[in-house]
Design a protein around this motif. Structure first.
Motif, mmCIF file in Angstrom:
data_model
loop_
_atom_site.group_PDB
_atom_site.id
_atom_site.type_symbol
_atom_site.label_atom_id
_atom_site.label_comp_id
_atom_site.label_asym_id
_atom_site.label_seq_id
_atom_site.Cartn_x
_atom_site.Cartn_y
_atom_site.Cartn_z
ATOM 1 N N GLU A 169 -0.393 -24.425 10.003
ATOM 2 C CA GLU A 169 -0.900 -23.879 11.260
ATOM 3 C C GLU A 169 -2.086 -22.956 11.016
ATOM 4 O O GLU A 169 -2.147 -22.260 10.004
ATOM 5 C CB GLU A 169 0.218 -23.114 11.989
ATOM 6 N N SER A 170 -3.011 -22.975 11.938
ATOM 7 C CA SER A 170 -4.160 -22.077 11.883
ATOM 8 C C SER A 170 -4.175 -21.223 13.136
ATOM 9 O O SER A 170 -4.041 -21.734 14.254
ATOM 10 C CB SER A 170 -5.466 -22.872 11.785
ATOM 11 N N ARG A 171 -4.352 -19.911 12.940
ATOM 12 C CA ARG A 171 -4.333 -18.992 14.077
ATOM 13 C C ARG A 171 -5.728 -18.791 14.665
ATOM 14 O O ARG A 171 -5.885 -18.120 15.674
ATOM 15 C CB ARG A 171 -3.752 -17.649 13.628
ATOM 16 N N SER A 172 -6.737 -19.347 14.019
ATOM 17 C CA SER A 172 -8.104 -19.173 14.508
ATOM 18 C C SER A 172 -8.728 -20.534 14.789
ATOM 19 O O SER A 172 -8.173 -21.571 14.443
ATOM 20 C CB SER A 172 -8.951 -18.421 13.471
ATOM 21 N N GLY A 173 -9.902 -20.508 15.401
ATOM 22 C CA GLY A 173 -10.632 -21.756 15.626
ATOM 23 C C GLY A 173 -10.314 -22.464 16.918
ATOM 24 O O GLY A 173 -10.810 -23.573 17.160
ATOM 25 N N GLY A 174 -9.442 -21.867 17.743
ATOM 26 C CA GLY A 174 -9.155 -22.475 19.039
ATOM 27 C C GLY A 174 -8.523 -23.849 18.961
ATOM 28 O O GLY A 174 -8.677 -24.675 19.857
ATOM 29 N N GLY A 175 -7.807 -24.129 17.880
ATOM 30 C CA GLY A 175 -7.118 -25.409 17.746
ATOM 31 C C GLY A 175 -7.911 -26.483 17.036
ATOM 32 O O GLY A 175 -7.347 -27.511 16.652
ATOM 33 N N VAL A 176 -9.223 -26.276 16.830
ATOM 34 C CA VAL A 176 -10.033 -27.329 16.198
ATOM 35 C C VAL A 176 -9.703 -27.491 14.714
ATOM 36 O O VAL A 176 -10.051 -28.500 14.105
ATOM 37 C CB VAL A 176 -11.540 -27.041 16.370
ATOM 38 N N LYS A 177 -9.022 -26.510 14.123
ATOM 39 C CA LYS A 177 -8.674 -26.593 12.703
ATOM 40 C C LYS A 177 -7.318 -27.258 12.476
ATOM 41 O O LYS A 177 -6.941 -27.504 11.330
ATOM 42 C CB LYS A 177 -8.626 -25.189 12.086
ATOM 43 N N ASN A 178 -6.585 -27.504 13.536
ATOM 44 C CA ASN A 178 -5.201 -27.957 13.393
ATOM 45 C C ASN A 178 -5.076 -29.474 13.286
ATOM 46 O O ASN A 178 -5.630 -30.214 14.107
ATOM 47 C CB ASN A 178 -4.364 -27.456 14.569
ATOM 48 N N TRP A 179 -4.349 -29.918 12.305
ATOM 49 C CA TRP A 179 -3.976 -31.321 12.111
ATOM 50 C C TRP A 179 -2.758 -31.573 13.000
ATOM 51 O O TRP A 179 -1.938 -30.671 13.181
ATOM 52 C CB TRP A 179 -3.648 -31.539 10.648
ATOM 53 N N PRO A 180 -2.624 -32.779 13.555
ATOM 54 C CA PRO A 180 -1.492 -33.031 14.460
ATOM 55 C C PRO A 180 -0.139 -32.706 13.838
ATOM 56 O O PRO A 180 0.127 -33.034 12.672
ATOM 57 C CB PRO A 180 -1.624 -34.531 14.764
ATOM 58 N N TYR A 181 0.719 -32.079 14.622
ATOM 59 C CA TYR A 181 2.057 -31.682 14.178
ATOM 60 C C TYR A 181 2.841 -32.881 13.646
ATOM 61 O O TYR A 181 3.474 -32.816 12.586
ATOM 62 C CB TYR A 181 2.791 -31.039 15.360
ATOM 63 N N ASN A 182 2.781 -34.001 14.350
ATOM 64 C CA ASN A 182 3.529 -35.185 13.918
ATOM 65 C C ASN A 182 3.025 -35.730 12.584
ATOM 66 O O ASN A 182 3.792 -36.342 11.835
ATOM 67 C CB ASN A 182 3.465 -36.277 14.987
ATOM 68 N N ASN A 183 1.754 -35.520 12.288
ATOM 69 C CA ASN A 183 1.223 -35.934 10.991
ATOM 70 C C ASN A 183 1.875 -35.135 9.870
ATOM 71 O O ASN A 183 2.216 -35.681 8.814
ATOM 72 C CB ASN A 183 -0.292 -35.756 10.942
ATOM 73 N N PHE A 184 2.040 -33.837 10.086
ATOM 74 C CA PHE A 184 2.711 -33.016 9.078
ATOM 75 C C PHE A 184 4.165 -33.454 8.901
ATOM 76 O O PHE A 184 4.672 -33.522 7.774
ATOM 77 C CB PHE A 184 2.652 -31.530 9.449
ATOM 78 N N LEU A 185 4.839 -33.772 10.002
ATOM 79 C CA LEU A 185 6.221 -34.229 9.899
ATOM 80 C C LEU A 185 6.313 -35.515 9.087
ATOM 81 O O LEU A 185 7.208 -35.675 8.248
ATOM 82 C CB LEU A 185 6.814 -34.437 11.293
ATOM 83 N N GLU A 186 5.388 -36.447 9.331
ATOM 84 C CA GLU A 186 5.383 -37.705 8.587
ATOM 85 C C GLU A 186 5.053 -37.465 7.121
ATOM 86 O O GLU A 186 5.649 -38.087 6.227
ATOM 87 C CB GLU A 186 4.372 -38.668 9.205
ATOM 88 N N LEU A 187 4.100 -36.582 6.851
ATOM 89 C CA LEU A 187 3.736 -36.261 5.467
ATOM 90 C C LEU A 187 4.922 -35.663 4.726
ATOM 91 O O LEU A 187 5.214 -36.042 3.577
ATOM 92 C CB LEU A 187 2.556 -35.288 5.453
ATOM 93 N N ILE A 188 5.628 -34.747 5.360
ATOM 94 C CA ILE A 188 6.808 -34.127 4.745
ATOM 95 C C ILE A 188 7.877 -35.176 4.455
ATOM 96 O O ILE A 188 8.494 -35.186 3.394
ATOM 97 C CB ILE A 188 7.361 -33.027 5.682
ATOM 98 N N LYS A 189 8.077 -36.092 5.394
ATOM 99 C CA LYS A 189 9.072 -37.147 5.209
ATOM 100 C C LYS A 189 8.724 -38.017 4.003
ATOM 101 O O LYS A 189 9.592 -38.362 3.191
ATOM 102 C CB LYS A 189 9.148 -38.006 6.477
#
Length: 303
Positions: A169-189
């Motif tokens: 998660e990134s707290r700055s950048g207004g969301g433009v720095k964030n990779w989709p949440y579901n992508n992280f879930l798939e990567l972790i899996k």
């Protein structure tokens, strides 16, 4: 434009220096090399560093080059930019009455990145120094290391066992720095299905997101204890955020999913890093899980 160095009394060898930086964790650890270089240039000067409170103060609280802190530093109201500019100028004026040399490092220009210069070099230019150590710096003490080891034990990881840290998660950048949440879930899996390695995920106390298959930590004693854990990890996976820049201060291997501003202006600086980017302000969905996972597979993780 970035604020200029102001010195009303024009002393060649200042006895007092004030450096101010309202910025994120990444900004602060990237400014640390300039602080060290400035202290080396003027070893007899007392250096005061103005910084925000909480984790922002915590990350630089151990810096031996800083003699005094001005905390919390907050010098503009959250209103229109014109007021930010005027209040900033007032603060610079007041500090110049108190110190021989004053530098406000943060930018009042939202298009600073278009100049193509990395933040670490911009800070050095503003301080009038040449960097011997062009890399983020984080100072840890014995308590930080001990607290980090407690977090690792809490995660069920034995001493010497490899593990991965993730900062999704990134707290700055207004969301433009964030990779989709579901992508992280798939990567972790995928990581859990192929490798025998524990994963610690660091999120802010206010985060409401869950990351199944990992140990989620949102209540570390200090940000330096988090840094201690990251310094001991086999691999750090993160966005262009503060924790990824903190990781670059150590020998930890890094895979950085870089979204938002150009890599050449704020990308992680480490010989152990791989930066994945599809260009300036690209669609976060354009970086696939396959691309990131292929970089993870290149590291020596236990099967």
């Amino acid at each position: 434009m970035f604020s200029q160095i102001i010195s009303y009394n024009n002393k060649k060898m200042p006895k007092s220096i004030y450096i101010g930086l309202i910025g994120g964790l990444g900004d602060l650890v990237l400014a640390a090399p300039s602080i060290a270089a400035l202290k080396k240039k003027y070893p007899n000067a007392k250096l005061c560093f103005g910084v925000g409170s909480g984790i922002f103060y915590e990350i630089i609280a151990n810096d031996p080059n800083i003699d005094q802190f001005d905390c919390p530093l907050f010098y503009w109201p959250p209103t229109k930019n014109i007021w930010k500019s005027l209040v900033r100028k007032k603060v610079a004026f007041v500090k110049n009455l108190q110190y021989d040399l004053v530098v406000l490092l943060d930018s009042s220009d939202r298009e600073w990145w278009k100049k193509g210069k990395h933040l670490i070099d911009i800070y050095a230019d503003r301080c009038g120094v040449t960097l011997e150590h062009r890399r983020a710096i984080v100072h840890l003490n014995e308590k930080d290391i001990s607290e980090g080891e407690n977090i690792i034990r809490y995660a069920g990881i034995k001493k010497g066992e490899p593990f991965i840290t993730i900062s999704p998660e990134s707290r700055s950048g207004g969301g433009v720095k964030n990779w989709p949440y579901n992508n992280f879930l798939e990567l972790i899996k995928r990581i859990n299905s192929k490798f025998q390695v524990q994963i610690i995920t660091f999120v802010s106390p206010s985060s409401e997101m869950n990351y199944p298959g990992t140990i989620v930590v949102n209540n570390a004693p200090t940000i330096r204890s988090v840094a201690s854990v990251i310094s001991q990890s086999s691999l750090h996976l993160g966005l262009d955020n503060g924790l990824t820049h903190i990781a670059s201060a150590f020998e930890t291997k890094i895979v950085s999913i870089h979204l938002g501003h150009p890599v050449e202006t704020c990308g992680v600086i480490s010989p152990n890093s791989v930066i994945i980017s599809n260009g300036v302000f690209s669609d976060p969905r354009s970086i696939s899980v396959d691309t990131v996972f292929k970089e993870v597979e290149k590291h020596s993780l236990p099967y």
